[in-house]
Design a protein around this motif. Structure first.
Motif, mmCIF file in Angstrom:
data_model
loop_
_atom_site.group_PDB
_atom_site.id
_atom_site.type_symbol
_atom_site.label_atom_id
_atom_site.label_comp_id
_atom_site.label_asym_id
_atom_site.label_seq_id
_atom_site.Cartn_x
_atom_site.Cartn_y
_atom_site.Cartn_z
ATOM 1 N N UNK A 120 -8.256 -11.857 -1.117
ATOM 2 C CA UNK A 120 -7.001 -11.415 -0.489
ATOM 3 C C UNK A 120 -5.819 -12.258 -0.981
ATOM 4 N N UNK A 121 -6.103 -13.506 -1.256
ATOM 5 C CA UNK A 121 -5.061 -14.345 -1.864
ATOM 6 C C UNK A 121 -4.739 -13.853 -3.261
ATOM 7 N N UNK A 122 -5.766 -13.512 -4.018
ATOM 8 C CA UNK A 122 -5.547 -13.030 -5.389
ATOM 9 C C UNK A 122 -4.741 -11.735 -5.398
ATOM 10 N N UNK A 160 -6.169 0.931 4.471
ATOM 11 C CA UNK A 160 -6.336 1.656 5.738
ATOM 12 C C UNK A 160 -6.098 0.762 6.954
ATOM 13 N N UNK A 161 -5.956 -0.527 6.760
ATOM 14 C CA UNK A 161 -5.837 -1.417 7.915
ATOM 15 C C UNK A 161 -4.512 -2.169 7.864
ATOM 16 N N UNK A 162 -3.715 -2.062 8.941
ATOM 17 C CA UNK A 162 -2.419 -2.738 9.002
ATOM 18 C C UNK A 162 -2.542 -4.091 9.687
ATOM 19 N N UNK A 163 -1.488 -4.913 9.558
ATOM 20 C CA UNK A 163 -1.426 -6.185 10.270
ATOM 21 C C UNK A 163 -1.126 -5.958 11.743
ATOM 22 N N UNK A 164 -1.178 -7.028 12.563
ATOM 23 C CA UNK A 164 -0.952 -6.901 14.013
ATOM 24 C C UNK A 164 0.400 -6.244 14.306
ATOM 25 N N UNK A 165 1.444 -6.593 13.523
ATOM 26 C CA UNK A 165 2.781 -6.053 13.787
ATOM 27 C C UNK A 165 2.938 -4.623 13.281
ATOM 28 N N UNK A 166 1.958 -4.154 12.514
ATOM 29 C CA UNK A 166 2.051 -2.792 11.968
ATOM 30 C C UNK A 166 2.389 -2.775 10.488
ATOM 31 N N UNK A 220 3.110 -16.125 13.082
ATOM 32 C CA UNK A 220 1.975 -16.809 13.702
ATOM 33 C C UNK A 220 1.052 -15.844 14.462
ATOM 34 N N UNK A 221 1.270 -14.534 14.289
ATOM 35 C CA UNK A 221 0.384 -13.570 14.952
ATOM 36 C C UNK A 221 -0.945 -13.443 14.207
ATOM 37 N N UNK A 222 -0.904 -13.727 12.933
ATOM 38 C CA UNK A 222 -2.087 -13.535 12.103
ATOM 39 C C UNK A 222 -2.779 -14.851 11.831
ATOM 40 N N UNK A 223 -3.268 -15.131 10.642
ATOM 41 C CA UNK A 223 -3.056 -14.338 9.437
ATOM 42 C C UNK A 223 -3.729 -12.961 9.493
ATOM 43 N N UNK A 224 -3.057 -11.990 8.834
ATOM 44 C CA UNK A 224 -3.582 -10.629 8.812
ATOM 45 C C UNK A 224 -3.948 -10.242 7.390
ATOM 46 N N UNK A 225 -5.151 -9.780 7.244
ATOM 47 C CA UNK A 225 -5.567 -9.256 5.952
ATOM 48 C C UNK A 225 -5.406 -7.748 6.023
ATOM 49 N N UNK A 226 -4.579 -7.196 5.129
ATOM 50 C CA UNK A 226 -4.355 -5.756 5.189
ATOM 51 C C UNK A 226 -5.086 -5.071 4.035
ATOM 52 N N UNK A 227 -5.440 -3.833 4.260
ATOM 53 C CA UNK A 227 -6.032 -3.015 3.199
ATOM 54 C C UNK A 227 -5.295 -1.675 3.228
ATOM 55 N N UNK A 266 4.114 -3.267 2.171
ATOM 56 C CA UNK A 266 5.089 -4.194 2.762
ATOM 57 C C UNK A 266 4.605 -5.645 2.655
ATOM 58 N N UNK A 267 3.331 -5.868 2.938
ATOM 59 C CA UNK A 267 2.803 -7.238 2.883
ATOM 60 C C UNK A 267 2.836 -7.751 1.445
ATOM 61 N N UNK A 268 2.382 -6.907 0.518
ATOM 62 C CA UNK A 268 2.295 -7.362 -0.875
ATOM 63 C C UNK A 268 3.689 -7.684 -1.425
ATOM 64 N N UNK A 269 4.651 -6.798 -1.193
ATOM 65 C CA UNK A 269 5.964 -7.040 -1.800
ATOM 66 C C UNK A 269 6.710 -8.162 -1.070
ATOM 67 N N UNK A 270 6.456 -8.319 0.232
ATOM 68 C CA UNK A 270 7.113 -9.421 0.953
ATOM 69 C C UNK A 270 6.585 -10.762 0.439
#
Ligand code: XCC
Length: 657
Positions: free
Chosen positions: A54-56, A74-80, A65-72, A85-89
């Motif tokens: 996931x780091x790679x 089909x699966x979003x982070x806690x905030x949605x 501080x809600x996570x860390x969230x691993x997204x895929x 969005x995660x990758x580009x942020x």
């Protein structure tokens, strides 16, 4: 080799590096350090395997501080937050960090100019031409009463570009960017204000519950990339020229073999800022230092360079360079260095352990770059001579105390012609018009710039060297900076006598011009020089940068600064090759359920698709990711040939003549 299936790429083990690196000095040093029980990055890299997927991929979100969230997919982070969005942020934060880093040394140099102008620091500004050149472009030449006042206004303008909070467009960008690009960037609404403001905006935008439209975050990344180039890179590169004058082509021997015993105290300067290194270069010949060295039984003090500080001294004075970022432990591991004096960035903490093994003294000089276990002597521009002498006296003391019998210096050195810039390259090839003619008729198939860092994820120096050799064989002229340049130096590719393995037509024009086919243009901030060369040739051709056979190659991406540089060349419409997957999920082909042997579905994602395709629509260039260096060179050549075809330029037979 370890194969990472989802990256479709290998990572080498220590043993692979030892067997396969093209640098002949390295196996000997690796063996010697292993014998001595000294750990290096190779041991740590092996111990950390396997690296986190996931780091790679950049799919781990740690921005709150809600996570860390691993997204895929089909699966979003806690905030949605979803995958794009995660990758580009995450990516934007890396580019912003790179921008801050180059901004740090731009500021360091610009403040040094002001210290000289204020009389707080001894010395004179040697780069008057660059001041006139910039003043004219900034439209301030007629306002100043004296040369000093002019220089001050130029520097103040550059400092505003670096750190103003006014919401005004970045001045250097308006003054220096090609008109066609300005138009493109205006339409995209990505003209930046100052570099530091855009970095703050990037951090704010990527905080919890802020900008959640990945396209808009990506737009800000392009904005930061432009601020990175016109605020920080141009600020640092031109400030160096104003302080110390331009570099000129110069012949030098480089590599570990230059450490062969000369009886001198051996001091390496390392990092990015030329300010302290220049002061040391002046102080080595002072009466006090020469006498102190003599009393210690040494024959003077010799300087060597590592990383970009090394390039600063190489291009101006012919001081030999040893290596780039990945070789810093190896350079110390030869046991030949009495001291390593470091300034800013790319100085890895691992060097302290290696230095302890050989009695080498590590001296830090900036509060921004401390190392536990090192001697700290703060560099103060106002007391530069005094501090430089204190540093050199500490190196002489280390020479006196050290056991010199434990040296193992590989007999490896290379001749290099370094110190080029856009003007000297054009002059060597007979001017803009003539160089364009050479491009048109195919004697030069295209120009690639091979830049930036090294990464432990590829065999030491291999990607840079293989890609460069392949491109030279295919008739592509190369400019180079930073750690890529160190790799190409060690392979002998910047030797003015370099001939074999270069396409005949390219070899002939380089011979006539009296230049090597790989042209070193300095430190990583000196990518300005290649950009000015590209811009000059595009103007001469009356064509936008996007249409010309130019390429940006980061064969061994390793540092956040390199991501920023790649994005800024991309924003200029210059295609980018990255020689190893960067933290963006690599699209894969997966078998369709119940499908046959040729029946696959593309498993891609929005960000990878943007860099591969979407960028072409909005900035006119794309990013190629290819970790197999021979294939990578093939992609570069194919892109250049395609452009030549659409320009109606002569088609050159492939391969060597
Ligand atoms: Fe650092 Fe500049 Fe990268 Fe090398 S190339 S690893 S930034 S020293 Ni610039």
């Amino acid at each position: 080799m370890r194969y990472y299936k989802h990256l479709r790429a290998d990572m080498p083990t220590k043993d692979d590096v030892r067997r396969l690196t093209p640098n002949p000095a390295i196996p000997e040093v690796i063996d010697y350090l292993a014998d001595q029980g000294v750990e290096t990055y190779l041991d740590r890299f092996d111990a950390l395997q396997p690296l986190c997927r996931f780091g790679l991929d950049g799919t781990c979100c740690r921005r709150c501080l809600w996570g860390p969230c691993i997204v895929t997919k089909t699966k979003r982070g806690v905030c949605g937050a979803d995958l794009p969005l995660v990758v580009i942020s995450n990516h934007l934060r890396m580019v912003a960090s790179g921008c801050a880093a180059h901004g740090q040394h731009a500021r360091n140099r610009l403040e040094t100019i002001l210290a000289i102008l204020d009389g707080r620091m001894e010395g004179e500004l040697r780069g008057r031409e660059r001041v006139w050149w910039l003043a004219e472009r900034y439209g301030i030449s007629r306002e100043a009463k004296s040369w000093e006042e002019l220089a001050r206004k130029v520097v103040e303008t550059m400092l505003l570009d670096l750190g103003s909070i006014e919401r005004k467009p970045l001045r250097a960008l308006l003054a220096l960017a090609p008109a066609e690009r300005l138009e493109t960037w205006r339409k995209l609404d990505i003209i930046p204000t100052s570099a530091f403001s855009e970095v703050c905006e990037a951090l704010a935008r990527t905080s919890l519950g802020a900008d959640s439209d990945w396209r808009n975050v990506l737009k800000h990344e392009l904005r930061v990339a432009l601020a990175f180039f016109y605020g920080c890179v141009i600020g640092a590169s031109f400030a160096s020229e104003i302080l110390y004058g331009s570099s000129h082509p110069i012949d030098v021997e480089v590599g570990f073999g230059t450490l062969a015993d000369t009886g001198a105290v051996k001091v390496a300067v390392h990092g990015h800022s030329p300010v302290m290194a220049e002061a040391l270069a002046e102080a080595v010949d002072s009466e006090r230092i020469v006498e102190a060295a003599r009393q210690a039984g040494a024959d003077g003090v010799s300087l060597y360079g590592i990383c970009c500080t090394g390039h600063e001294l190489l291009g101006r004075y012919g001081i030999p360079t040893l290596t780039g970022i990945l070789g810093q432990e190896f350079a110390i591991g030869t046991g030949a260095l009495d001291a390593v004096v470091v300034d800013l960035q790319c100085i890895i903490p691992g060097i302290v352990n290696v230095a302890n093994g050989f009695g080498t003294r590590i001296i830090t000089t900036s509060d921004s770059n401390r190392l536990p276990g090192a001697l700290h002597i703060p560099f103060k521009p106002e007391r530069s001579r005094e501090v430089s002498e204190t540093i050199l006296l500490a190196a002489i003391e280390a020479f006196r105390e050290r056991d010199h019998s434990r040296q193992r210096i590989p007999d490896s050195h290379q001749k290099v012609r370094a110190g080029f810039d856009g003007d000297s390259i054009l002059a060597a090839f007979g001017g803009r018009q003539r160089m364009l003619e050479l491009l048109r008729d195919g004697r030069i198939v295209g120009i690639a710039t091979m830049v930036s860092c090294n990464t432990p994820k590829v065999i030491y120096e291999a990607n840079n060297v293989i890609i460069a050799r392949e491109l030279l064989r295919r008739g592509v002229l190369i400019t180079t900076t930073g750690c890529a340049a160190h790799a190409l130096f060690n392979a002998g590719l910047a030797d003015p006598e370099m001939g074999s393995g270069v396409k005949d037509s390219l070899r002939a024009v380089c011979k006539e011009a009296g230049v090597p086919p790989v042209l070193p243009v300095g430190a990583c901030v000196d990518n300005t020089k290649t950009m000015l060369l590209f811009k000059g040739l595009a103007e001469e051709a009356g064509l936008p940068l996007t249409k010309l056979p130019f390429f940006y190659i980061g064969a061994e991406p390793g540092n956040e600064k390199a991501l920023g540089m790649a994005m800024s060349f991309l924003a200029h419409g210059i295609p980018v090759l990255t020689g190893y997957p960067i933290p963006i999920p690599v699209p894969t082909l997966e078998p369709r359920e119940g499908g046959g042997i040729d029946d696959y579905v593309s498993n891609s994602n929005e960000i990878a698709d943007f860099f591969a395709e979407g960028a072409l629509e909005i900035v006119g260039a794309r990013i190629y990711v290819e970790s197999r260096p021979t294939w990578a060179a093939g992609l570069v050549e194919a892109n250049m040939r395609e452009k030549r075809r659409s320009l109606g330029w002569s088609q050159v037979p492939q391969g060597s003549d």
